[in-house]
Design an enzyme around this catalytic site. Structure first.
Site, short mmCIF file in Angstrom:
data_model
loop_
_atom_site.label_atom_id
_atom_site.label_comp_id
_atom_site.label_asym_id
_atom_site.label_seq_id
_atom_site.Cartn_x
_atom_site.Cartn_y
_atom_site.Cartn_z
N ASP A 45 0.73 -1.04 0.11
CA ASP A 45 -0.01 0.15 -0.48
C ASP A 45 0.77 1.59 0.18
O ASP A 45 0.19 2.22 -0.14
CB ASP A 45 -1.35 -0.08 1.08
CG ASP A 45 -0.31 -0.30 2.43
OD1 ASP A 45 1.19 -0.49 2.73
OD2 ASP A 45 -1.90 -0.03 3.63
N SER A 46 2.17 1.28 0.16
CA SER A 46 3.24 2.37 -0.18
C SER A 46 2.93 2.77 -1.56
O SER A 46 3.24 3.75 -1.61
CB SER A 46 4.85 1.43 -0.02
OG SER A 46 4.37 0.61 -1.30
N ASP A 84 -0.85 -5.93 0.04
CA ASP A 84 -1.03 -5.44 1.15
C ASP A 84 -2.37 -5.49 0.98
O ASP A 84 -3.75 -5.14 0.26
CB ASP A 84 -0.43 -4.37 1.16
CG ASP A 84 0.38 -3.93 2.13
OD1 ASP A 84 0.77 -4.83 3.11
OD2 ASP A 84 1.28 -3.03 2.37
N LYS A 112 -0.63 -9.82 2.65
CA LYS A 112 -0.65 -9.21 4.04
C LYS A 112 -1.40 -8.52 5.33
O LYS A 112 -1.69 -7.02 4.26
CB LYS A 112 1.17 -8.51 3.42
CG LYS A 112 1.87 -7.38 5.00
CD LYS A 112 3.11 -7.58 4.24
CE LYS A 112 3.70 -6.03 3.46
NZ LYS A 112 2.78 -5.19 4.65
N GLU A 114 -1.30 -5.63 8.55
CA GLU A 114 -0.68 -4.80 9.51
C GLU A 114 -2.18 -4.87 11.06
O GLU A 114 -2.06 -5.21 10.81
CB GLU A 114 -0.90 -3.50 9.34
CG GLU A 114 0.04 -2.83 7.79
CD GLU A 114 0.37 -1.77 7.94
OE1 GLU A 114 -0.09 -0.65 8.77
OE2 GLU A 114 1.23 -0.93 7.02
N GLU A 181 8.66 -4.13 10.57
CA GLU A 181 8.95 -2.85 10.68
C GLU A 181 9.71 -1.58 11.30
O GLU A 181 9.06 -1.69 12.62
CB GLU A 181 7.95 -2.17 9.55
CG GLU A 181 8.40 -0.84 8.66
CD GLU A 181 7.53 0.20 7.98
OE1 GLU A 181 7.09 -0.72 7.54
OE2 GLU A 181 7.92 1.15 7.70
O1 KIV Z 1 3.90 -0.97 1.69
C1 KIV Z 1 4.55 -1.55 1.67
O2 KIV Z 1 5.65 -1.18 0.64
C2 KIV Z 1 4.84 -2.28 3.14
C3 KIV Z 1 6.90 -2.61 3.02
C4 KIV Z 1 7.35 -0.98 3.35
C5 KIV Z 1 7.08 -3.88 4.18
O3 KIV Z 1 4.57 -2.32 3.77
NA NA Z 2 2.82 -1.87 3.22
#
Ligand code: KIV
Ligand code: NA
Length: 264
Positions: A45-46, A84, A112, A114, A181
C-alpha cells in the site's frame, strides 16, 4: 527462476539462507524483479505514496491493490506474490475475508495485514479458507496517526517483548510469514529466532531471514528525504536490472543491510 512458494521460504530459513523481497506495482518491473531472482514481490500500500502521491497509505483502496496485483501477476516469472490489505479493509471479519478473497483472485499468493496479537482470530479464519497471511508488526504505517509519526518501535524492553510475544501468537494462529518494520536489530534477531516461519525485515536489522525495500527507494527515485534503512542501489550500478540484481545479491550475502541502515 523455479516458482517460489511458502515452502521455498521455509526451506531457505531452515538452511539459514537469506531471501529478498521488493515492492512491485506493474508488469514490466514485475518481470525484471522476478527474473533477477527476488523471491517475493509485494504489492504494497506504499503505492498510495509512491504512485498516487498521498502523504500516507490510508487513502489506498482494495480495488487499487487488486488492480496493481493483476498487473504484477501478469509480468511475474516465478516470485511469490504478496498483496497488502489496505487501511480498514479488515474493519469486520466478513469484510476482511471478502477483501482478501479479491486480492487472491487478482493473482496474489498471500496477503499481508498490519496489526498485533489481536489479528490472531482473522488469521485463523483466512488460513482456514486457503489464504496464507504475512503479519506486519513493529512500525505499521496504517497506524501513523495513532503513533504520532513514523517512529522506531520496540525500543523499550517491554515494547520489544510485546512484539516478540505477538509474533509468536500470530504464528500459532497460522501466520506463514512475519514482517517487521523499523525495530532495533535485537528485536529482529529475537523474533527470527523465536518463530518457525520466515521473518522479513525493513529497518529491522541484519538478522531477519529476508529483507524488503520499496522499489522506488532502492532505485533512488524519491520525492524527498528517505528513511535510514533505505539504500540507493543505482549509485553502484549502471542500469535498473543491475541495481535489482545487486540488491538481491547483497541480501543473499548479508552485506545489506549495513550498520548505517539499522537501528541499534
Ligand atoms: O507497503 C509497503 O511497501 C510495505 C513494505 C514497506 C513492507 O508494507
Ligand atoms: Na504496506
Amino acid at each position: 527462476m523455479k516458482t517460489v512458494t511458502i515452502s521455498t521460504l521455509n526451506k531457505l530459513k531452515q538452511a539459514g539462507e537469506k531471501f529478498s523481497c521488493l515492492t512491485a506495482y506493474d508488469a514490466t518491473f514485475s518481470s525484471q524483479i522476478s527474473t533477477a531472482g527476488v523471491e517475493v514481490m509485494l504489492i504494497g500500500d506504499s503505492l498510495g505514496m509512491v504512485l498516487q502521491g498521498h502523504d500516507s497509505t490510508l487513502p489506498v483502496s482494495v480495488d487499487d491493490i487488486a488492480y496493481h496485483t493483476q498487473c504484477v501477476a501478469r509480468g511475474n516469472k516465478g516470485s511469490l506474490v504478496m498483496a497488502d490489505m489496505p487501511f480498514m479493509s479488515n474493519a469486520s471479519m466478513e469484510q476482511m475475508l471478502i477483501n482478501a478473497g479479491k486480492l487472491m483472485q487478482a493473482g496474489a499468493h498471500m496477503v499481508k495485514i498490519e496489526g498485533e496479537a489481536w489479528l490472531a482470530e482473522g488469521i485463523r479464519e483466512l488460513t482456514r479458507r486457503g489464504v496464507p497471511v504475512c503479519a506486519h508488526l513493529g512500525l505499521t504505517p496504517q497506524m501513523v496517526n495513532q503513533f504520532g509519526g513514523y517512529k522506531v518501535q520496540g525500543k523499550t524492553e517491554e515494547a520489544a517483548q510485546a512484539i516478540i510475544a505477538a509474533s509468536q501468537t500470530l504464528v500459532d494462529a497460522g501466520a506463514s510469514v512475519i514482517l517487521l518494520e523499523c525495530v532495533p536489530n535485537e528485536v529482529g534477531r529475537l523474533v527470527t529466532e523465536a518463530v518457525q516461519v520466515p521473518v522479513i525485515g525493513i529497518g529491522a536489522g541484519p538478522y531477519t531471514d529476508g529483507q524488503v525495500l520499496v522499489l522506488h527507494d532502492m532505485l533512488g527515485v524519491t520525492m524527498g528525504r528517505t528513511a535510514r534503512f533505505v539504500k540507493n542501489f543505482m549509485t553502484e550500478t549502471d542500469s535498473i536490472p543491475a541495481a535489482i540484481s545487486r540488491f538481491h545479491q547483497e541480501v543473499k550475502d548479508n552485506t545489506f543491510p549495513a550498520e548505517e541502515h539499522c537501528f541499534q
